[in-house]
Design a protein around this motif. Structure first.
Motif, PDB file in Angstrom:
ATOM      1  N   UNK A 190     -38.575 -43.723  54.603  1.00 26.46           N
ATOM      2  CA  UNK A 190     -38.219 -45.095  54.564  1.00 26.46           C
ATOM      3  C   UNK A 190     -38.580 -45.920  53.355  1.00 26.46           C
ATOM      4  N   UNK A 191     -39.417 -45.366  52.561  1.00 26.59           N
ATOM      5  CA  UNK A 191     -39.795 -46.195  51.343  1.00 26.59           C
ATOM      6  C   UNK A 191     -38.802 -46.069  50.534  1.00 26.59           C
ATOM      7  N   UNK A 192     -37.937 -45.200  50.491  1.00 25.09           N
ATOM      8  CA  UNK A 192     -36.884 -44.739  49.419  1.00 25.09           C
ATOM      9  C   UNK A 192     -35.454 -44.605  49.927  1.00 25.09           C
ATOM     10  N   UNK A 193     -34.600 -44.554  48.896  1.00 19.64           N
ATOM     11  CA  UNK A 193     -33.242 -44.104  49.367  1.00 19.64           C
ATOM     12  C   UNK A 193     -32.926 -42.759  48.342  1.00 19.64           C
ATOM     13  N   UNK A 194     -32.521 -41.781  48.893  1.00 21.87           N
ATOM     14  CA  UNK A 194     -32.578 -40.638  48.280  1.00 21.87           C
ATOM     15  C   UNK A 194     -31.113 -40.057  48.651  1.00 21.87           C
ATOM     16  N   UNK A 195     -30.790 -39.025  47.596  1.00 23.40           N
ATOM     17  CA  UNK A 195     -29.634 -37.978  47.444  1.00 23.40           C
ATOM     18  C   UNK A 195     -29.922 -36.754  46.776  1.00 23.40           C
ATOM     19  N   UNK A 196     -29.548 -35.539  47.312  1.00 20.55           N
ATOM     20  CA  UNK A 196     -29.426 -34.415  46.611  1.00 20.55           C
ATOM     21  C   UNK A 196     -28.021 -34.140  46.187  1.00 20.55           C
ATOM     22  N   UNK A 197     -27.968 -33.905  44.705  1.00 20.22           N
ATOM     23  CA  UNK A 197     -26.583 -33.354  44.333  1.00 20.22           C
ATOM     24  C   UNK A 197     -26.456 -32.118  43.667  1.00 20.22           C
ATOM     25  N   UNK A 198     -25.404 -31.257  44.059  1.00 17.42           N
ATOM     26  CA  UNK A 198     -25.359 -29.896  43.867  1.00 17.42           C
ATOM     27  C   UNK A 198     -24.934 -29.693  42.401  1.00 17.42           C
ATOM     28  N   UNK A 199     -25.609 -30.287  41.229  1.00 18.98           N
ATOM     29  CA  UNK A 199     -25.045 -29.679  39.877  1.00 18.98           C
ATOM     30  C   UNK A 199     -26.598 -29.203  39.467  1.00 18.98           C
ATOM     31  N   UNK A 200     -26.248 -28.288  38.281  1.00 20.41           N
ATOM     32  CA  UNK A 200     -27.441 -27.357  37.862  1.00 20.41           C
ATOM     33  C   UNK A 200     -27.809 -26.556  38.907  1.00 20.41           C
ATOM     34  N   UNK A 201     -29.153 -26.521  39.059  1.00 17.94           N
ATOM     35  CA  UNK A 201     -29.667 -25.981  40.469  1.00 17.94           C
ATOM     36  C   UNK A 201     -30.042 -26.735  41.359  1.00 17.94           C
ATOM     37  N   UNK A 202     -29.258 -27.970  41.608  1.00 16.56           N
ATOM     38  CA  UNK A 202     -29.614 -29.048  42.579  1.00 16.56           C
ATOM     39  C   UNK A 202     -30.701 -29.979  41.768  1.00 16.56           C
ATOM     40  N   UNK A 203     -30.294 -31.320  42.203  1.00 11.41           N
ATOM     41  CA  UNK A 203     -30.876 -32.227  41.224  1.00 11.41           C
ATOM     42  C   UNK A 203     -30.937 -33.295  42.383  1.00 11.41           C
ATOM     43  N   UNK A 204     -32.133 -33.855  42.620  1.00  8.47           N
ATOM     44  CA  UNK A 204     -32.354 -35.089  43.718  1.00  8.47           C
ATOM     45  C   UNK A 204     -32.764 -36.247  43.016  1.00  8.47           C
ATOM     46  N   UNK A 205     -31.925 -37.408  43.480  1.00  4.44           N
ATOM     47  CA  UNK A 205     -32.475 -38.619  43.041  1.00  4.44           C
ATOM     48  C   UNK A 205     -33.021 -39.657  44.010  1.00  4.44           C
TER      49      UNK A 205
END
Length: 209
Positions: A190-205
């Protein structure tokens, strides 16, 4: 054609500089594990969108991601790159010099966790982190990034899909377990907002609140 191939065809075109980096890695018999072209494009965009002035990269290899990160920096921006292998850091610096960013980057050699501890002791703060090193330490790198983050900083992780191994319930290899734990942590922290994107071999932001 797959979705990844379609995205790469539109947004993953390499210029001669980045193609040269890939070739230099092959020529030195180093692991050919640089970020994918579309991930490189996205890294540049993230730095620009975030307005990052101080960027920390964990894992330099031959400088491919370093160039992509540096391309997003403004005139007063800097890149700090942590690299275990002196040979990798040397090649990365050579390639960043060729790309015109040699004066924007500082390399720190040795175990990344040791370098992160030193940066913490120095009071260093960063606006964007790119994690692309040994997978078993992703959670440790993430926790250090939180300590060194300015408010609103981005923490970006590469290879978070592990070629599909993370969602294979029968795969319990060490790297797979480590990345699963990392993904689950950023999804529920809960300290962050996150998303995982299925580009490349997977990229989390991840954005630090």
């Amino acid at each position: 054609m797959t979705a990844i191939e379609y995205v790469r065809g539109l947004f993953g075109q390499e210029d001669d500089i980045l193609t040269g980096v890939r070739q230099s890695i092959v020529d030195r018999d180093m692991p050919a594990i640089s970020v994918s072209p579309e991930v490189g494009t996205f890294l540049t965009m993230l730095v620009k969108m975030n307005g990052a002035k101080n960027v920390l990269e964990i894992g330099a290899l031959g400088g491919y991601s370093g160039i992509c990160l540096a391309r997003g920096l403004g005139e007063d921006g800097t890149l700090t790159s942590l690299e275990l292998e002196a040979e990798y850091a040397e090649l990365a610096h050579e390639n960043l010099k060729k790309a015109g960013f040699g004066d924007k980057v500082q390399y720190r050699l040795g175990e990344a966790l040791t370098s992160l501890e030193q940066l913490g002791a120095e009071g260093a703060k960063f606006d964007l982190f790119f994690i692309d090193a040994d997978k078993v330490n992703y959670l440790n790198y993430y926790n250090w990034a939180l300590k060194l983050a300015n408010p609103g900083a981005l923490i970006v992780g590469d290879n978070v899909l592990q070629s599909g191994r993370v969602f294979d319930p029968e795969n319990n290899a060490e790297n797979t377990l480590a990345i699963r734990a990392f993904n689950e942590q950023i999804a529920t922290d809960d300290r962050v907002d996150s998303m995982l994107l299925p580009i490349g071999d997977g990229l989390s932001v991840t954005r630090v609140k």
